[in-house]
Design a protein around this motif. Structure first.
Motif, PDB file in Angstrom:
ATOM      1  N   PHE A 215      26.522 -44.046  -7.386  1.00  0.00           N
ATOM      2  CA  PHE A 215      26.397 -43.311  -8.650  1.00  0.00           C
ATOM      3  C   PHE A 215      24.996 -42.712  -8.785  1.00  0.00           C
ATOM      4  N   GLN A 216      24.004 -43.482  -8.398  1.00  0.00           N
ATOM      5  CA  GLN A 216      22.625 -43.025  -8.551  1.00  0.00           C
ATOM      6  C   GLN A 216      22.300 -41.850  -7.630  1.00  0.00           C
ATOM      7  N   SER A 217      23.110 -41.706  -6.571  1.00  0.00           N
ATOM      8  CA  SER A 217      22.868 -40.589  -5.645  1.00  0.00           C
ATOM      9  C   SER A 217      23.632 -39.324  -6.046  1.00  0.00           C
ATOM     10  N   ALA A 218      24.512 -39.442  -7.047  1.00  0.00           N
ATOM     11  CA  ALA A 218      25.301 -38.276  -7.467  1.00  0.00           C
ATOM     12  C   ALA A 218      24.400 -37.231  -8.115  1.00  0.00           C
ATOM     13  N   GLU A 219      24.761 -35.963  -7.906  1.00  0.00           N
ATOM     14  CA  GLU A 219      23.945 -34.872  -8.432  1.00  0.00           C
ATOM     15  C   GLU A 219      24.599 -34.155  -9.603  1.00  0.00           C
ATOM     16  N   SER A 220      25.834 -34.531  -9.939  1.00  0.00           N
ATOM     17  CA  SER A 220      26.505 -33.861 -11.051  1.00  0.00           C
ATOM     18  C   SER A 220      27.522 -34.799 -11.687  1.00  0.00           C
ATOM     19  N   VAL A 221      27.968 -34.414 -12.884  1.00  0.00           N
ATOM     20  CA  VAL A 221      29.002 -35.179 -13.581  1.00  0.00           C
ATOM     21  C   VAL A 221      30.295 -35.170 -12.781  1.00  0.00           C
ATOM     22  N   ASP A 222      30.642 -34.022 -12.204  1.00  0.00           N
ATOM     23  CA  ASP A 222      31.870 -33.935 -11.409  1.00  0.00           C
ATOM     24  C   ASP A 222      31.845 -34.928 -10.249  1.00  0.00           C
ATOM     25  N   ASP A 223      30.696 -35.018  -9.577  1.00  0.00           N
ATOM     26  CA  ASP A 223      30.579 -35.957  -8.461  1.00  0.00           C
ATOM     27  C   ASP A 223      30.781 -37.402  -8.935  1.00  0.00           C
ATOM     28  N   LEU A 224      30.193 -37.742 -10.087  1.00  0.00           N
ATOM     29  CA  LEU A 224      30.320 -39.098 -10.616  1.00  0.00           C
ATOM     30  C   LEU A 224      31.767 -39.433 -10.959  1.00  0.00           C
ATOM     31  N   LEU A 225      32.462 -38.491 -11.595  1.00  0.00           N
ATOM     32  CA  LEU A 225      33.858 -38.732 -11.958  1.00  0.00           C
ATOM     33  C   LEU A 225      34.720 -38.940 -10.717  1.00  0.00           C
ATOM     34  N   GLN A 226      34.508 -38.125  -9.715  1.00  0.00           N
ATOM     35  CA  GLN A 226      35.286 -38.251  -8.486  1.00  0.00           C
ATOM     36  C   GLN A 226      34.990 -39.569  -7.775  1.00  0.00           C
ATOM     37  N   MET A 227      33.710 -39.953  -7.748  1.00  0.00           N
ATOM     38  CA  MET A 227      33.341 -41.225  -7.116  1.00  0.00           C
ATOM     39  C   MET A 227      34.010 -42.404  -7.827  1.00  0.00           C
ATOM     40  N   ALA A 228      33.957 -42.401  -9.159  1.00  0.00           N
ATOM     41  CA  ALA A 228      34.515 -43.510  -9.931  1.00  0.00           C
ATOM     42  C   ALA A 228      36.009 -43.645  -9.690  1.00  0.00           C
ATOM     43  N   LEU A 229      36.736 -42.534  -9.740  1.00  0.00           N
ATOM     44  CA  LEU A 229      38.182 -42.586  -9.540  1.00  0.00           C
ATOM     45  C   LEU A 229      38.539 -42.992  -8.113  1.00  0.00           C
ATOM     46  N   SER A 230      37.818 -42.449  -7.158  1.00  0.00           N
ATOM     47  CA  SER A 230      38.092 -42.777  -5.765  1.00  0.00           C
ATOM     48  C   SER A 230      37.857 -44.260  -5.497  1.00  0.00           C
ATOM     49  N   GLU A 231      36.760 -44.802  -6.036  1.00  0.00           N
ATOM     50  CA  GLU A 231      36.438 -46.209  -5.811  1.00  0.00           C
ATOM     51  C   GLU A 231      37.467 -47.119  -6.480  1.00  0.00           C
ATOM     52  N   LEU A 232      37.860 -46.793  -7.715  1.00  0.00           N
ATOM     53  CA  LEU A 232      38.852 -47.611  -8.410  1.00  0.00           C
ATOM     54  C   LEU A 232      40.188 -47.595  -7.675  1.00  0.00           C
ATOM     55  N   SER A 233      40.572 -46.423  -7.187  1.00  0.00           N
ATOM     56  CA  SER A 233      41.836 -46.312  -6.462  1.00  0.00           C
ATOM     57  C   SER A 233      41.816 -47.145  -5.189  1.00  0.00           C
ATOM     58  N   GLN A 234      40.708 -47.079  -4.450  1.00  0.00           N
ATOM     59  CA  GLN A 234      40.614 -47.816  -3.192  1.00  0.00           C
ATOM     60  C   GLN A 234      40.503 -49.327  -3.430  1.00  0.00           C
ATOM     61  N   SER A 235      39.712 -49.714  -4.426  1.00  0.00           N
ATOM     62  CA  SER A 235      39.480 -51.137  -4.663  1.00  0.00           C
ATOM     63  C   SER A 235      40.708 -51.834  -5.226  1.00  0.00           C
ATOM     64  N   LEU A 236      41.437 -51.142  -6.112  1.00  0.00           N
ATOM     65  CA  LEU A 236      42.562 -51.766  -6.796  1.00  0.00           C
ATOM     66  C   LEU A 236      43.911 -51.383  -6.205  1.00  0.00           C
ATOM     67  N   GLY A 237      43.907 -50.471  -5.239  1.00  0.00           N
ATOM     68  CA  GLY A 237      45.174 -50.010  -4.687  1.00  0.00           C
ATOM     69  C   GLY A 237      45.983 -49.235  -5.706  1.00  0.00           C
ATOM     70  N   ALA A 238      45.291 -48.575  -6.642  1.00  0.00           N
ATOM     71  CA  ALA A 238      45.975 -47.862  -7.719  1.00  0.00           C
ATOM     72  C   ALA A 238      46.518 -46.527  -7.225  1.00  0.00           C
ATOM     73  N   GLU A 239      47.752 -46.227  -7.607  1.00  0.00           N
ATOM     74  CA  GLU A 239      48.339 -44.936  -7.281  1.00  0.00           C
ATOM     75  C   GLU A 239      47.997 -43.882  -8.329  1.00  0.00           C
ATOM     76  N   HIS A 240      47.524 -44.338  -9.467  1.00  0.00           N
ATOM     77  CA  HIS A 240      47.134 -43.400 -10.521  1.00  0.00           C
ATOM     78  C   HIS A 240      45.894 -43.932 -11.219  1.00  0.00           C
ATOM     79  N   ALA A 241      44.958 -43.048 -11.468  1.00  0.00           N
ATOM     80  CA  ALA A 241      43.762 -43.387 -12.237  1.00  0.00           C
ATOM     81  C   ALA A 241      43.290 -42.123 -12.933  1.00  0.00           C
ATOM     82  N   ALA A 242      42.696 -42.261 -14.097  1.00  0.00           N
ATOM     83  CA  ALA A 242      42.272 -41.076 -14.842  1.00  0.00           C
ATOM     84  C   ALA A 242      41.042 -41.383 -15.666  1.00  0.00           C
ATOM     85  N   ILE A 243      40.217 -40.373 -15.866  1.00  0.00           N
ATOM     86  CA  ILE A 243      39.048 -40.453 -16.742  1.00  0.00           C
ATOM     87  C   ILE A 243      39.086 -39.245 -17.658  1.00  0.00           C
TER      88      ILE A 243
END
Length: 258
Positions: A215-243
């Motif tokens: 998160f600290q290396s992200a340069e924009s809000v879009d990057d942060l949102l994508q990182m958060a969703l991608s990490e949650l999906s991978q960590s939890l095995g979620a097929e759907h996630a939204a912010i």
């Protein structure tokens, strides 16, 4: 002259003591002059000494009764605390194992058949009865005999074991052996569960730390949102996630991952 005995012509007094404290006085009067002699005074003193001894005995008995009452209160309080600790221990064991089994992805049952192990989660009648009755069960079907024993940890049934002993094996010996294994298995299983949970917590904290670093290396809000969703999906095995950013009913920035 004593104001309470105006006709008194002779008087003897002796204090009633309890250590250094004076509890009272015995006051003896007579209307006859010089009625009391030294012997009378000694008798009075002896009487007060006896009265003092009785007073001490009564006081000590009262103190002992108070001590016994306090000890009884403390024992009762200790018993109440012990039962509460035991209840909490049982509840923590029950909820801990319930949560562990509900979230477990690994093996929750094994069967050994003809020297081959297989993962199975179905419960035989013997296993069910041993678990429900909280005591050893022996079932006989034709030539087959099954002995089942509950696995009990801090008063909570966390499983059951069954065996089919070879013909001729004494039932008492079989039950004793399986019970001994079940008792030791219960403690070992709980230690292993706590270790697994600690390892999972450590791994989760590590993933969160790595995510924060990303998160600290992200340069924009879009990057942060994508990182958060991608990490949650991978960590939890979620097929759907939204912010969604902002509040409902307003124009919002948003990102979703499915």
């Amino acid at each position: 002259m004593d104001v309470y005995f105006k006709d008194s012509q002779a008087q003897m007094t002796a204090p009633i003591r309890d250590g250094d404290a004076i509890l009272g006085v015995i006051d003896v009067h007579s209307t006859t002059p010089e009625a009391f002699r030294e012997d009378d005074l000694r008798v009075l003193v002896q009487f007060t000494r006896a009265l003092e001894a009785v007073t001490r005995i009564i006081r000590q008995a009262e103190e002992q009764a108070q001590i016994m009452t306090e000890n009884q209160r403390l024992r009762l309080e200790a018993e109440i605390n012990r039962r509460e600790i035991e209840r909490l221990s049982h509840e923590l064991t029950r909820s801990g194992w319930q949560d562990f089994l509900n979230g477990r992805r690994g093996v929750t049952g094994l069967t050994l058949e003809h020297n081959r192990l297989s993962n199975q989660t179905d419960w035989s009648q013997a296993l069910i009865e041993a678990s429900q009755n909280r005591q050893p069960v022996r079932l006989v079907q034709g030539d087959r005999e099954t002995v089942a024993v509950p696995v009990i940890l801090r008063g909570q049934v966390i499983g059951a074991i069954e065996v089919e002993p070879e013909p001729g094996q004494a039932e008492a010996e079989t039950v004793e052996m399986v019970q001994a294994v079940a008792q030791r298995l219960a403690l070992s299983l709980d230690n292993a569960r706590l270790l697994e949970e600690a390892q999972e917590t450590t791994a989760q904290e590590q993933r969160i730390s790595e995510l924060v670093a990303r998160f600290q290396s992200a340069e924009s809000v879009d990057d942060l949102l994508q990182m958060a969703l991608s990490e949650l999906s991978q960590s939890l095995g979620a097929e759907h996630a939204a912010i969604r950013l902002g509040r409902p009913g307003r124009q919002m920035e948003g990102a979703s991952y499915a």
